[in-house]
Design an enzyme around this catalytic site. Sequence first.
Site, PDB file in Angstrom:
ATOM      1  N   HIS A  16       0.833  -1.213   0.000  1.00  0.00           N
ATOM      2  CA  HIS A  16       0.000   0.000   0.000  1.00  0.00           C
ATOM      3  C   HIS A  16       0.862   1.256   0.000  1.00  0.00           C
ATOM      4  CE1 HIS A  16      -3.028  -2.951   0.932  1.00  0.00           C
ATOM      5  NE2 HIS A  16      -3.952  -2.035   0.722  1.00  0.00           N
TER       6      HIS A  16
ATOM      7  N   GLN B 159      -7.975   8.437  -2.112  1.00  0.00           N
ATOM      8  CA  GLN B 159      -7.264   9.476  -1.352  1.00  0.00           C
ATOM      9  C   GLN B 159      -7.862  10.859  -1.641  1.00  0.00           C
ATOM     10  OE1 GLN B 159      -3.128   9.211  -0.564  1.00  0.00           O
ATOM     11  NE2 GLN B 159      -2.917   7.136  -1.373  1.00  0.00           N
TER      12      GLN B 159
ATOM     13  N   CYS C 224      -9.012   2.594   5.416  1.00  0.00           N
ATOM     14  CA  CYS C 224      -9.919   2.739   4.274  1.00  0.00           C
ATOM     15  C   CYS C 224     -10.283   4.219   4.114  1.00  0.00           C
ATOM     16  CB  CYS C 224     -11.159   1.879   4.489  1.00  0.00           C
ATOM     17  SG  CYS C 224     -12.327   2.008   3.126  1.00  0.00           S
TER      18      CYS C 224
HETATM   19  N1  3AL Z   1      -2.006   3.554   3.107  1.00  0.00           N
HETATM   20  C1  3AL Z   1      -3.301   3.351   2.807  1.00  0.00           C
HETATM   21  O1  3AL Z   1      -4.151   3.202   3.664  1.00  0.00           O
HETATM   22  N2  3AL Z   1      -3.609   3.298   1.502  1.00  0.00           N
HETATM   23  C2  3AL Z   1      -4.879   3.002   1.041  1.00  0.00           C
HETATM   24  N3  3AL Z   1      -6.072   3.329   1.723  1.00  0.00           N
HETATM   25  C3  3AL Z   1      -7.042   3.477   0.811  1.00  0.00           C
HETATM   26  O2  3AL Z   1      -8.231   3.700   1.062  1.00  0.00           O
HETATM   27  N4  3AL Z   1      -6.530   3.381  -0.440  1.00  0.00           N
HETATM   28  C4  3AL Z   1      -5.189   3.169  -0.367  1.00  0.00           C
HETATM   29  O3  3AL Z   1      -4.370   3.084  -1.268  1.00  0.00           O
END
Ligand code: 3AL
Length: 176
Positions: free
Chosen positions: A67, A88, A122
């Site tokens: 991630h 984001q 999330c």
């Molecule tokens: N670091 C992280 O939580 N990344 C994620 N969260 C989200 O909702 N999309 C992502 O890429």
Amino acid sequence: MDIGAVNALPYDDFVNIFGNVVEKCPVISAAVWSRRPFANLAALEAAVSDFIDALPESGHEGILRCHPDLAGRDLQSGTLTRESRDEQAGAGLDALSSAEARTMGRLNDEYKRRFGFPFVICARLNDKENILRQLSERCANEPAEERARGMEEVKKICRLRLQGLVRTDAPNKFDF
Ligand SMILES: NC(=O)N[C@H]1NC(=O)NC1=O
């Protein structure tokens, strides 16, 4: 697409469409394809969840490490996946004040130093204030707690991504 169409996909199409339901982990959808036919969206989601749950601790940490940081380098340089960029942006992370951006960067680094994987939450279920608060609070947790918490968030992200891909209103022949 409805679940009948999902069940009819050859594996390469399936991986192309579902490969990023867990961020940058197409191996998960490639594995889950073998579990067709899925009775409904919940069954597809459960297959992903079962696969994740069967992984060892190192696998969970590996998933978390795939991630991107929230409001991190990939967002600045435009190299996020489409899904992550939209998530984001929806939480307002592409429009942080410079003070918020500095706090976020500092806490993301502190979190990664402490746990060895990035902070995952999330974004579609939170706004930027909530994300900053949780990032700060979760830095104080124990590593096992954070591993589990991060994986819960991965599953929430996955559920929303799946819901964006599979229509649930159409009747299908596996749904009795
Ligand atoms: N670091 C992280 O939580 N990344 C994620 N969260 C989200 O909702 N999309 C992502 O890429």
